[in-house]
Each structure stands twice: as structure tokens, then as C-alpha cells.
Design an enzyme around this catalytic site. Structure first.
Site, PDB file in Angstrom:
ATOM      1  N   LYS A  70      36.060  -1.916  36.885  1.00 14.23           N
ATOM      2  CA  LYS A  70      34.929  -1.372  36.417  1.00 14.23           C
ATOM      3  C   LYS A  70      34.097  -0.506  37.229  1.00 14.23           C
ATOM      4  O   LYS A  70      33.667   0.686  36.774  1.00 14.23           O
ATOM      5  CB  LYS A  70      33.955  -2.328  35.547  1.00 14.23           C
ATOM      6  CG  LYS A  70      34.835  -2.874  34.370  1.00 14.23           C
ATOM      7  CD  LYS A  70      33.729  -3.694  33.592  1.00 14.23           C
ATOM      8  CE  LYS A  70      34.322  -4.066  32.137  1.00 14.23           C
ATOM      9  NZ  LYS A  70      33.556  -4.793  31.322  1.00 14.23           N
ATOM     10  N   ASP A 106      30.632  -1.393  25.990  1.00 13.80           N
ATOM     11  CA  ASP A 106      30.345  -2.769  25.970  1.00 13.80           C
ATOM     12  C   ASP A 106      28.781  -3.157  25.506  1.00 13.80           C
ATOM     13  O   ASP A 106      28.466  -4.074  24.655  1.00 13.80           O
ATOM     14  CB  ASP A 106      30.296  -3.489  27.502  1.00 13.80           C
ATOM     15  CG  ASP A 106      31.593  -3.749  28.113  1.00 13.80           C
ATOM     16  OD1 ASP A 106      32.796  -4.060  27.079  1.00 13.80           O
ATOM     17  OD2 ASP A 106      32.000  -3.987  29.003  1.00 13.80           O
TER      18      ASP A 106
END
Ligand code: NAP
Length: 289
Positions: A70, A106
Site C-alpha cells: 500500500k 478504505d
């Protein structure tokens, strides 16, 4: 008609439910396509570059990114969304006007699902003050979502993790000075948390404690009562009810697991890639049936 080539970068990812979510989404949206797993080892920088080059060439239409990449993809994209910049992590990559864009779904995935937990018919307290357990990657997305909605947020971590929490706070306040008075950290202990209890309206578990495959048990200190009139969101979704959720429910706290966030972030990525909205209710995972 486009045949959407989508996928997930991470390691290990063989147990990921993302292919199931996106295959259903493609079907529901009436689109042709596939969602493949691209396991790339933590130190395989060239593998990561090669895959992103395939997005740039238009060979792959969209990628999700998970642990441990990420952060690794940040220097490899051309632009970051504001959300990905502040969180410091990318979970969605798309090619837009010839540029590789790194985004993060997210935070909105969590925020949208949180509204279910805080529905006024279930939860009457005006919710403004949250305690986040943990300060890792997922905690960053949660903090972003809550701060942007004007909440006060306290990070509670093990003593050894206090520098990690302080780094999160420094990163966020350097992006937006106004976050400084809304964000603090403390130790995940009975002594430190007791005085905070009356102010809390939400607890979020952003540690892996309670996951089926990792750690049994609960991150909540054994002799600490739960706050009254608060709600609990556990980012874990396997098991569907963690020990922490069971304990909180015993004292009448409304609880919710992280499955809605998982599906929510996936469908927001899907919309970024295809322009199509799919309702979360359409996604029923095999293990839930
Ligand atoms: P991470 O980056 O490894 O962070 C985990 C955090 O928990 C770290 O601060 C870690 O500290 C702390 N921690 C670990 N063990 C602990 C313990 N025994 N007591 C107290 N704190 C502890 O992981 P992550 O990516 O943030 O993920 C956290 C959890 O969220 C996982 O269960 C993951 O599956 C879940 N998640 C769910 C979704 C969803 O869509 N529902 C999305 C993302 C993540 P150390 O750094 O010292 O270990």
C-alpha cells in the site's frame, strides 16, 4: 464492449475474497471482465513496476493494492488523490488521462458502513468522539474518515506503539493543522482509558487481535468496563463476531464487524474503474450463505 481486466496486488493474497466480490459486481453491472490475483513478494520492486506498467499501457484497467504494497506503490504512480495523500496509503490504482492515479477507498468504505451502526433507531447518542485501538495502516483510514467528519479521535496503543501513533498524528497534522486539536494518543491500558470512558461514543478495533487466523482474545483491557451509550466497530470480519464484539454486546453496546467496510471499499474501487455503482446487498460471499 470493454472486457475489464482488474486485479489485486499483495502478498500473501490466496485467501482474498476480493475476486468473489468483483466477479459478482461485474455480473451485476452487466459487464464482461475478470479479477485476478497478482501475488508480488514484499521485496519484488521490479514485479510491482512491471505490473503498474501494464496499467499504463491499458492492458489492465484497475488494480487494488493490499499489504505489503500500500505504501510501496506511492512512488510508482503519477498522482495521488487527497485521501491517499493524507492516509499515506493507496488501495486503488486507475489510469486517467494517461496518468496513473493512486486512490484510497478504505476511508469512505468505513464511513459509509459506520452509518449502519450509528443509525438513529439503534443509537441515540450524538456521536462525535471515537477511540481507535491500534495505529497501523487500517487505523489511518479510520482516523481520516472520522476527522473529516469533524470527530474527536484518540488512538489507544500498546506502550511500544506510542511512537507509531505519534508518527500518524504528525503526518495528519502536517497535512491539515486543524486536525491537531482533534487528534491525540494514549496508552491502551485501564489507567489511561478510564477517565476517557464518559466522553466516548465509538470504539473501533483496528488491531488484528481477535482474528480467526491470528490472535484469539480481545485487545480491550481485562478490568476496564465498556463506556455507556457507545457503539463498537470491529474491522475484523472473520470470525463474524469477535470476542471483543461478544464482550461489548453483553453490556448492550451495538456492534458491527468489518465485512461492510470490506465490501464497501471494493465497490467504490469498482466504481472508479468502471463508472458503475453496484449495491452492497448484491454481494453475498459464499461463506456467508
Ligand atoms: P497493521 O498495519 O499491522 O496494524 C495493526 C495495529 O495493531 C498496529 O498498531 C499493531 O501494533 C497493533 N497491534 C497488533 N497486535 C496488538 C496487540 N496484541 N495489542 C494491541 N495492539 C496490537 O494492520 P492493519 O492493516 O492496520 O489491519 C488491522 C486489522 O484491520 C486487521 O485485522 C485487518 O484484517 C483489519 N482490516 C480490515 C479491513 C476491512 O475492510 N474490514 C481493512 C483493513 C484492515 P504493532 O505494529 O506493534 O504490531
Amino acid at each position: 464492449m470493454i472486457f475489464y481486466r482488474l486485479g489485486l496486488i499483495g502478498y500473501p493474497i490466496s485467501a482474498s475474497v476480493s475476486p468473489q466480490i468483483h466477479s459478482t459486481a461485474l455480473k451485476e453491472a452487466g459487464l464482461g471482465g475478470e479479477y485476478k490475483l497478482y501475488p508480488i513478494a514484499p521485496d519484488d520492486e521490479q514485479g510491482l513496476k512491471d505490473l503498474l506498467e501494464r496499467v499504463r499501457m491499458g492492458e489492465i484497467h484497475g488494480l487494488n493494492v493490499t499489504i505489503p504494497h500500500k505504501q510501496n506503490v506511492i512512488p510508482l504512480v503519477d498522482e495521488l488523490s487527497e485521501t491517499a495523500t493524507t492516509i499515506g496509503a493507496v488501495n486503488t490504482i486507475v489510469l486517467r488521462n494517461g496518468k496513473l492515479i493512486g486512490d484510497n477507498t478504505d476511508a469512505p468504505g468505513f464511513w459509509n458502513d459506520l452509518q449502519e451502526l450509528l443509525r438513529p433507531d439503534r443509537f441515540s447518542k450524538p456521536a462525535r468522539s471515537a477511540l481507535i485501538l491500534g495505529s497501523g495502516g487500517a487505523a489511518r483510514a479510520i482516523v481520516y474518515a472520522l476527522l473529516n467528519a469533524g470527530w474527536n479521535v484518540t488512538l489507544a496503543t500498546r506502550k511500544a506503539d506510542i511512537p507509531q501513533a505519534q508518527e500518524l498524528i504528525a503526518d495528519f497534522t502536517s497535512q491539515n493543522a486543524a486536525f491537531a486539536e482533534k487528534l491525540s494518543n494514549t496508552e491502551l491500558s485501564t489507567t489511561s482509558l478510564s477517565p476517557l470512558l464518559p466522553t466516548l461514543s465509538l470504539i473501533v478495533n483496528a488491531t488484528p487481535v481477535g482474528m480467526k487466523s491470528h490472535h484469539a482474545g480481545t485487545p480491550w483491557p481485562e478490568d476496564l468496563p465498556f463506556p455507556e451509550n457507545a457503539a463498537l466497530y470491529d474491522l475484523i470480519y472473520t470470525p463474524a463476531e469477535t470476542q471483543l464484539m461478544k464482550d461489548a454486546a453483553k453490556t448492550n453496546l451495538p456492534t458491527r464487524n468489518g465485512l461492510g467496510m470490506l465490501i464497501g471499499q471494493a465497490l467504490l474501487s469498482f466504481e472508479i474503474w468502471t463508472g458503475k455503482k453496484v449495491s452492497a446487498e448484491k454481494i453475498i460471499l459464499t461463506s456467508e450463505k
